[in-house]
Write an enzyme that holds these catalytic residues in place. Structure first.
Site, short mmCIF file in Angstrom:
data_model
loop_
_atom_site.label_atom_id
_atom_site.label_comp_id
_atom_site.label_asym_id
_atom_site.label_seq_id
_atom_site.Cartn_x
_atom_site.Cartn_y
_atom_site.Cartn_z
N LYS A 278 131.76 40.94 38.01
CA LYS A 278 130.52 41.31 37.33
C LYS A 278 129.35 41.00 38.26
CE LYS A 278 127.44 39.79 33.60
NZ LYS A 278 127.25 38.81 32.49
N ASP A 283 119.56 39.61 34.87
CA ASP A 283 119.84 39.96 33.48
C ASP A 283 118.71 39.49 32.58
OD1 ASP A 283 120.95 40.71 31.09
OD2 ASP A 283 122.34 39.03 30.99
N LYS A 290 116.30 38.43 26.25
CA LYS A 290 116.65 37.01 26.12
C LYS A 290 115.43 36.22 25.67
CE LYS A 290 120.23 36.96 29.72
NZ LYS A 290 121.37 36.58 28.87
N ASP A 301 123.70 35.96 37.47
CA ASP A 301 124.61 36.76 36.67
C ASP A 301 125.48 37.69 37.51
OD1 ASP A 301 125.60 37.00 34.11
OD2 ASP A 301 124.29 38.64 33.55
N ASP A 360 122.33 42.80 25.60
CA ASP A 360 122.57 41.59 26.38
C ASP A 360 124.06 41.30 26.53
OD1 ASP A 360 121.79 39.42 27.92
OD2 ASP A 360 121.60 38.07 26.20
N GLU A 362 126.03 43.05 28.28
CA GLU A 362 126.11 44.13 29.26
C GLU A 362 127.21 43.93 30.29
OE1 GLU A 362 124.93 41.10 31.69
OE2 GLU A 362 124.13 41.51 29.71
N ARG A 364 130.28 43.09 30.02
CA ARG A 364 131.55 43.73 29.64
C ARG A 364 131.51 45.24 29.84
NH1 ARG A 364 131.10 41.17 23.78
NH2 ARG A 364 130.10 39.63 25.14
#
Length: 516
Positions: A278, A283, A290, A301, A360, A362, A364
């Site tokens: 990933k 993010d 967030k 991230d 959020d 994201e 996956r």
């Protein structure tokens, strides 16, 4: 990068700025006694056998990572002795394990920042100990100061003396430079730690300097240097290929997404692994923004992609007899007029549709596309690595990552690889009953499910995109990927490079035919 040498020189005659020795807490039968660890006999003798007593007077207890400094004895060319705690003496055979050695060497290296050369007179029983001490010292000496004035002037000797530069050279005493096993262990440690520290650099780099395009460029440069085949899909190629997950996550950012494929091949390989990372270079949460206090470290991230990148390059440098394909799913998740909205439906690379309930969630989505693509090669196993869920942090804390898999034996093999590498990890289940929570009335699946067990729900979502019959494991490294607290052992503040050593060890196991 800190230099590493193996030396059979006597501690007293070696020109260095410091001599590092190990101390430990006595076993239960010798409660309260401070024990001088093997390797420091010559130093202890120079203190007339009273080094333990001197250290106790100075408050040393032998606790793990504790550092005590004192003047070197008369006749030594090094002016300073640094005693580092190894923890309790093991009850079974008195031999210190690899992780205890790594942590002690790391703590000593951190304590000696600003020093040109240190001789480590720590326990060297075998090649494994050489490798552990080398790893610990080289990881502990890590420093990220590129954006500081001291970093831009690292060659300034005055600043080095003030502790602004990392330890420049480590000499491992008792490690034999002509011993093939010792030399191989040191060379492996150098390759792995250099790439792990490169991953740390990437994680620590501000997102205004590391967007998906810049990350892909770093991967291209390293691939060329180490004979790795690289393919980069830009936003046009992603659109043509139907990578709806990666494009959907990156839709709100001016920085366009990328999918990077790194292919290392060995002519003697009998196994093929795929590593998927990933790579969300920043993010914000997207439209599902967030809350305040949760954005400041979100440059980390992309730690999963950094780990995959580093592991593939390390495997190439080591010449491992296994084929490895690394996939870096890179995007920036930002809110804007073009961003994916909660309620949107994305058509993924696999053909499945996903209702986005929370932008959020994201990671996956980008992983789903990369997993489906990686499955087309029919590798023997796929491992994805991601800072995926806060739920995993709630379950396992800040220092342990979770392992999920569609095969129990493979999950065990990955866990063993992590333990062998010194990376805390724990096997986690994938309960079938949690899958129903991701049912969507609009699409094939939603990107959110039940609140409780959120880390496991994310794993179940990823499982949907792994090709049929392919062995797969998922590492959720959300906790240990970025250390917001103080440094400890060989772990710095900031990016840690978690999972690099586990992936390399797994690749070594695959090369030997041991994948569980």
């Amino acid at each position: 990068m800190t230099a590493l040498t193996l030396s059979t020189a006597a501690a007293s005659g070696l020109r260095a700025d410091a001599i590092v020795v190990g101390v430990a807490k006595g076993s239960a039968s010798r409660s309260g006694d401070l024990v001088i660890a093997p390797g420091a006999e010559a130093v202890d003798k120079a203190y007339d056998g009273k080094l333990a007593g001197v250290l106790e007077t100075l408050g040393a207890s032998g606790a793990e990572g504790e550092v005590t400094k004192l003047p070197a004895p008369s006749g030594f060319k090094a002016p300073l002795v640094v005693a580092v705690g190894l923890g309790a003496v093991p009850e079974k055979d008195g031999s210190f394990g690899a992780e205890a050695l790594r942590r002690a060497a790391g703590a000593a290296a951190r304590a000696l920042s600003g020093t040109k050369k240190a001789a480590f007179a720590l326990p060297v029983e075998d090649a494994d100990a050489v490798g552990a001490l080398a790893e610990g010292a080289l990881l502990g000496a890590y420093s990220f100061d590129v954006y500081k004035e001291t970093g831009r002037q690292a060659k300034d000797a005055a600043k080095a003396k003030n502790g602004k530069a990392p330890l420049a050279e480590v000499a491992l005493l008792g490690a034999k430079p002509r011993d093939k096993a010792h030399k191989a262990a040191a060379e492996r440690a150098i390759a792995v730690t250099e790439e792990l520290n490169r991953a740390r650099d990437l994680i620590n780099t501000p997102p205004n300097d590391l967007d998906p395009e810049a990350f892909a460029a770093v991967a291209q440069t390293a691939a060329k240097e180490h004979g790795i085949k690289v393919t980069v899909l830009d936003e046009k190629a992603l659109a043509k290929g139907g990578y709806g997950g990666i494009l959907g996550v990156g839709a709100g950012s001016a920085a366009t997404p990328r999918l990077v494929q790194l292919s290392y091949t060995s002519p003697k390989a009998k196994k093929h692994l795929a590593f998927v990372g990933k790579g969300i270079t920043y993010d914000s949460g997207g439209i599902s923004l967030k809350p305040a206090g949760h954005n400041e470290t979100m440059k980390c991230d992309m730690s999963g992609a950094a780990a995959v990148f580093a592991a593939v390059v390390a495997a190439a440098r080591l010449g491992l007899e296994v084929n490895i394909t690394g996939w870096l799913a890179l995007a920036e998740n930002m809110p804007s007029g073009s961003a994916t909205r909660p309620g949107d439906v994305l058509r993924m690379y696999s053909g499945k549709t996903v209702e986005v309930l929370n932008t959020d969630a994201e990671g996956r989505l980008v992983l789903a596309d990369a997993l489906a693509k990686a499955s087309e090669d029919k590798p023997d196993a796929i491992v994805d690595v991601a800072t995926l869920t806060g739920a995993m942090m709630l379950a396992l804390g800040n220092r342990t990552f979770g392992i999920m898999a569609n095969d129990d034996a493979f999950r065990t093999a990955v866990h063993e690889a992590a333990e062998e590498s010194g990376e805390p990890a724990w096997p986690m289940p994938l309960p079938d009953h949690l899958r129903k929570g991701m049912d969507s009335p609009t699409a094939d699946i939603a990107n959110m499910g039940e609140r409780y067990g959120g880390g496991l729900v994310a794993g179940l979502f990823l499982k949907e995109f792994v090709g049929e019959g392919i062995t797969w494991a998922h590492l959720d490294i959300a906790g240990p990927a970025f250390n917001e607290g103080g440094p400890f052992g060989y772990t710095p503040k900031g990016g840690t490079g978690t999972a690099v050593r586990t992936l390399v060890r797994l690749a070594e196991r695959a090369a030997s035919g041991d994948l569980g």
